[in-house]
Design an enzyme around this catalytic site. Structure first.
Site, PDB file in Angstrom:
ATOM      1  N   GLY A   9       0.847  -1.173   0.000  1.00  0.00           N
ATOM      2  CA  GLY A   9       0.000   0.000   0.000  1.00  0.00           C
ATOM      3  C   GLY A   9       0.886   1.228   0.000  1.00  0.00           C
ATOM      4  N   LYS A  73      -2.138  -3.464   6.746  1.00  0.00           N
ATOM      5  CA  LYS A  73      -2.916  -2.991   7.872  1.00  0.00           C
ATOM      6  C   LYS A  73      -2.889  -4.065   8.964  1.00  0.00           C
ATOM      7  CE  LYS A  73      -4.513   0.953   6.280  1.00  0.00           C
ATOM      8  NZ  LYS A  73      -4.198   2.254   6.914  1.00  0.00           N
ATOM      9  N   ASN A  97       1.376  -0.743  12.328  1.00  0.00           N
ATOM     10  CA  ASN A  97       0.870  -0.123  13.537  1.00  0.00           C
ATOM     11  C   ASN A  97       0.404  -1.197  14.502  1.00  0.00           C
ATOM     12  OD1 ASN A  97       1.264   2.549  12.684  1.00  0.00           O
ATOM     13  ND2 ASN A  97      -0.712   2.612  11.632  1.00  0.00           N
ATOM     14  N   ALA A 121       3.653   8.537   3.660  1.00  0.00           N
ATOM     15  CA  ALA A 121       3.436   7.961   2.330  1.00  0.00           C
ATOM     16  C   ALA A 121       1.968   8.034   1.970  1.00  0.00           C
ATOM     17  CB  ALA A 121       3.909   6.511   2.296  1.00  0.00           C
ATOM     18  N   LYS A 177       5.805   3.680  20.105  1.00  0.00           N
ATOM     19  CA  LYS A 177       5.074   3.754  18.828  1.00  0.00           C
ATOM     20  C   LYS A 177       3.569   3.707  19.070  1.00  0.00           C
ATOM     21  CE  LYS A 177       4.746   0.000  16.345  1.00  0.00           C
ATOM     22  NZ  LYS A 177       5.019  -1.139  15.413  1.00  0.00           N
ATOM     23  N   ASN A 181       0.798   6.447  17.965  1.00  0.00           N
ATOM     24  CA  ASN A 181      -0.394   6.113  17.196  1.00  0.00           C
ATOM     25  C   ASN A 181      -1.670   6.527  17.920  1.00  0.00           C
ATOM     26  OD1 ASN A 181       0.939   4.957  15.015  1.00  0.00           O
ATOM     27  ND2 ASN A 181       1.009   2.934  15.946  1.00  0.00           N
ATOM     28  N   SER A 246      -2.453  11.311   8.892  1.00  0.00           N
ATOM     29  CA  SER A 246      -2.211  10.022   9.530  1.00  0.00           C
ATOM     30  C   SER A 246      -2.875   8.902   8.746  1.00  0.00           C
ATOM     31  CB  SER A 246      -2.749  10.028  10.965  1.00  0.00           C
ATOM     32  OG  SER A 246      -4.167  10.019  10.961  1.00  0.00           O
ATOM     33  N   SER A 247      -2.428   7.678   8.993  1.00  0.00           N
ATOM     34  CA  SER A 247      -3.021   6.536   8.286  1.00  0.00           C
ATOM     35  C   SER A 247      -4.505   6.410   8.602  1.00  0.00           C
ATOM     36  CB  SER A 247      -2.284   5.244   8.655  1.00  0.00           C
ATOM     37  OG  SER A 247      -2.370   4.998  10.053  1.00  0.00           O
ATOM     38  N   GLU A 259      -7.616   1.016  11.670  1.00  0.00           N
ATOM     39  CA  GLU A 259      -6.877   0.130  12.576  1.00  0.00           C
ATOM     40  C   GLU A 259      -7.211   0.426  14.036  1.00  0.00           C
ATOM     41  OE1 GLU A 259      -2.768  -1.071  10.574  1.00  0.00           O
ATOM     42  OE2 GLU A 259      -2.983   1.097  10.655  1.00  0.00           O
TER      43      GLU A 259
END
Length: 304
Positions: A9, A73, A97, A121, A177, A181, A246-247, A259
């Site tokens: 992705g 994911k 994540n 990205a 991390k 998140n 953010s994702s 997620e």
């Protein structure tokens, strides 16, 4: 180094595309993205510009490589592990994540390493990924300490021009991390913010409180992560990726599943095991779950 990137992705395409500048890389993803990469290569633009020609496939089963990167994911971890279990790899490195590595360990014979990535990205279309922010990949042994394979992979990343740190304190960094998140993802998704907005804007207090709750649970798990360190990690990443989405915001903007369970659900489950409450993270999780139900990407009565 021979590298398989399982989950091409946004992040997987960026990291895989950059690695292909110096190594033999195979991307595992979906068409039409993979088809376009096969036909014309992978274009990287934005903060980094490159054009590389990794192999691109849609079937990740029965593959061989020195290392497999898992960039799916978090909710696709079990499917990734099932596919990778049919292949042969010296090591598998998660850049996902959430706390997903234990699920890979349970399914795979290969050594599992832990990692984080702060590169921004965004897929711009089939065959093209945008680097929205130059960050860093951090990797190391899941249980901590120095590891020869981690050193080899770190050297391979450096050879490809990727900023990398090989760390001997990955147990702590995994929870740091998770704090990042928790502090950035839901607030930016719910309020349509850029990452930098949680460092100084009205959402900063919520982001800091969420990170503090993660640090509290981390300490209950035996991980030395202070509230201050968790907050500073959120502030540091938010500032370094200020213009990024953010994702989780990207998922919400695209009406995709998020997620939420890997980030907030995992945190709340572990908090409950220690008799702790995490009210800010619980509220953020409930709101994201409610959005998923309303958007039709979640079928779960408990989310309402």
């Amino acid at each position: 180094m021979d590298v398989l990137v399982y989950g091409a992705g946004s992040l997987g395409s960026l990291v895989g595309g950059l690695l292909a500048r110096a190594h033999d890389v195979t991307l595992v993803g979906r068409d039409p993205h993979m088809q376009r990469v096969r036909e014309a290569g992978l274009a990287v633009d934005g903060e980094i510009e490159a054009h590389t020609h990794p192999q691109a496939v849609t079937n990740g089963r029965d593959r061989e490589a020195e290392v497999a990167l898992v960039t799916t994911k978090a909710y696709d971890t079990d499917a990734a592990a099932s596919a990778l279990a049919t292949g042969e790899f010296e090591a598998v490195l998660s850049l996902q994540n959430g706390l997903t590595e234990e699920r890979l360990v349970a399914a795979l014979d290969a050594q599992v390493l832990s990692g984080t990535a702060t590169y921004g990205a965004r897929l711009r279309g089939p065959g093209c990924v945008e680097c929205t922010g130059v960050g860093e990949v951090t990797l190391g042994a899941l249980g901590g300490g120095r590891d020869p394979m981690a050193d080899r992979i770190g050297a391979a990343f450096r050879d490809a021009g990727i900023n990398v740190t090989v760390a001997d304190d990955m147990p702590r960094r995994r929870w740091e991390k998770l704090a990042v998140n928790a502090g950035i993802n839901a607030p930016t998704a719910l309020a349509a913010l850029e990452n930098g907005d949680v460092a100084t804007g009205p959402a900063a207090a919520v982001a800091c409180d969420a990170a503090t709750e993660v640090a509290t649970v981390a300490r209950a798990e035996g991980i030395e992560l202070s509230d201050r360190d968790a907050i500073e990690a959120v502030e540091r990443v938010a500032a370094a990726t200020a213009a990024n989405h953010s994702s989780m915001r990207q998922d919400v903007d695209a009406d995709h599943r998020t997620e939420v369970e890997a980030v907030y659900g995992e945190l709340l489950e572990r908090a409950g095991e220690h008799g702790l409450d995490a009210p800010v993270c619980r509220t953020l999780a409930a709101l994201i779950r409610a959005w998923e139900v309303n958007a039709g990407v979640r079928d779960d009565e408990t989310a309402v």
